[in-house]
Design a protein around this motif. Structure first.
Motif, PDB file in Angstrom:
ATOM      1  N   HIS A 234       0.857  -1.328  -0.082  1.00 62.61           N
ATOM      2  CA  HIS A 234      -0.060   0.110  -0.059  1.00 62.61           C
ATOM      3  C   HIS A 234       0.950   1.340   0.106  1.00 62.61           C
ATOM      4  CE1 HIS A 234       1.063  -0.203   4.318  1.00 62.61           C
ATOM      5  NE2 HIS A 234       1.192   1.039   4.302  1.00 62.61           N
ATOM      6  N   ASP A 236       0.547   5.426   1.585  1.00 61.72           N
ATOM      7  CA  ASP A 236      -0.043   6.121   2.673  1.00 61.72           C
ATOM      8  C   ASP A 236      -0.530   7.273   1.944  1.00 61.72           C
ATOM      9  OD1 ASP A 236       1.230   4.168   4.252  1.00 61.72           O
ATOM     10  OD2 ASP A 236       2.701   5.497   5.261  1.00 61.72           O
ATOM     11  N   HIS A 290       4.726  -0.159   0.200  1.00 64.31           N
ATOM     12  CA  HIS A 290       5.356  -0.938   1.247  1.00 64.31           C
ATOM     13  C   HIS A 290       4.561  -1.674   1.696  1.00 64.31           C
ATOM     14  CE1 HIS A 290       3.609   3.078   2.655  1.00 64.31           C
ATOM     15  NE2 HIS A 290       3.652   2.489   3.899  1.00 64.31           N
TER      16      HIS A 290
HETATM   17 NI    NI Z   1       2.011   2.425   5.294  1.00 65.81          NI
END
Ligand code: NI
Ligand code: OGA
Length: 359
Positions: A234, A236, A290
């Motif tokens: 994913h 952020d 990540h």
């Molecule tokens: Ni993250």
């Protein structure tokens, strides 16, 4: 499996992985098994003991000296090449860091009934406990329990946070304040490192009043770590995420097409670019994929602090970074749009930036 057994396993999974581990599971339940193509072992080089990476290390004390330019240049390089870096000499007191890890560990040691008080499906709740990512939607669950704390405005929200363990509110509030200050220092430097852009008073105020979400992650030992993940790949959403790890490796980032494990540094923070900063920088700074691996022997705790603008503010490319050679890459967006996108797809298939890409 008999139907009754299946039902009780389904129920057990909803109680989270801390519970599963404590109840002595010797195999990963079906619900947590990722499709073969998404498992960590599909890339032989990146098994938990595989390739590690030493992220660029930024010494933040440089920013306070006549060497500021040098510090800014190393930030720019890290943001362009890795989308991730670690910060040292950041000014956050060691005891605040240790206390944060301590109260987090103690919170997850509480009986399930105590933790479950905070289970909620409401994304805007001041405190939210859960397992996996979205336990009502995820196809495969991931091997993590979490406590999410909304931190803006801090004074109003702290009274809603868990009162147990005893010092939880006090220590976590102190940590949240430190993260906010560190974020303000880092976002100012990161924006300055973009060259023609500066952070004016207006933007500074927006960040000061901006959203802050803290996620305390608990990754208990897993009997078959090669079949699942602590967190699927994913990015952020915000501007910057400041991540504290308890010293146990687990975080992997995409670097030159490979999954590589980030080597934890004691008392340092991992900083990464979120989607909104990629938009703001008009694609120059990358919000990098990540994920998190789990292991069979140790519980890993991490605390992520995600920072952004106030939730309704529009995020778009800084005008100084748009020109003929580099036209605007993304539509303007805001947090509500992001949440809508997220609730319409599974985290694993979240491609928020794709969805707002121009041309
Ligand atoms: Ni993250
Ligand atoms: C996150 C995250 C990494 C970790 O919470 O968004 O990426 O190591 N956490 O827990």
């Amino acid at each position: 499996m008999a139907k009754r057994e299946e039902e009780s396993m389904e129920k057990a999974c909803m109680k989270g992985v801390k519970y599963l581990w404590e109840s002595g599971v010797s195999r990963v339940p079906e619900k947590y098994i990722f499709p073969a193509s998404d498992r960590p072992s599909t890339n032989r080089l990146s098994m938990s003991t595989g390739t590690t990476i030493s992220l660029p290390i930024i010494d933040l004390s440089l920013l306070q000296t006549s060497n500021r330019i040098q510090g800014l240049e190393s930030i720019a390089k890290a943001c362009e090449e890795h989308g991730f870096f670690q910060v040292i000499n950041h000014g956050v007191p060691c005891d605040v860091i240790h206390d944060m890890i301590d109260v987090s560990r103690q919170f997850f040691e509480l009986p399930l009934e105590e933790r479950a008080k905070y289970m909620s499906g409401d994304m805007s709740a001041p405190v939210r406990y859960g397992t996996s990512s979205n336990q009502n939607k995820d196809d495969s669950f991931c091997w993590r329990d979490f406590l999410k704390l909304n931190c803006q405005p801090l004074e109003n929200l702290v009274p809603h946070w868990p009162s147990s363990p005893g010092y939880f509110r006090q220590k976590t509030k102190a940590y949240a304040e430190q993260m906010k200050s560190l974020f303000m220092m880092l976002i100012k430097a990161t924006i300055e490192s973009l060259g023609p852009v500066i952070m004016d008073d207006f933007l500074r105020r927006e960040f000061e009043e901006g959203s802050q979400l803290m996620v305390i992650n608990c990754y208990p030992p897993c009997p078959q770590p090669e079949l699942t993940l602590g967190s699927p790949p994913h990015t952020d959403y915000g501007f910057l995420t400041l991540l504290l790890q308890d010293g146990i490796p687990g975080l992997q980032i995409q670097f030159l097409g490979e999954w590589v494990t980030v080597e934890p540094i004691l008392n340092a923070f991992v900083v990464n670019i979120g989607d909104f900063l990629e938009i703001f920088s008009n694609g120059r700074y990358k919000s990098v994929l990540h994920r998190v691996l789990v292991n069979s022997s140790q519980t890993r705790i991490s605390v992520a602090s995600l920072h952004s603008l106030p939730i309704n503010n529009v995020v778009c490319a800084s005008p100084e970074l748009i020109n003929e050679g580099n036209p605007k890459r993304y539509k303007g967006t805001n947090f509500s749009t992001y949440l809508k996108h997220l609730s319409s797809c599974e985290l694993k298939k979240n491609n928020f930036l794709e969805s707002i890409k121009l041309t």
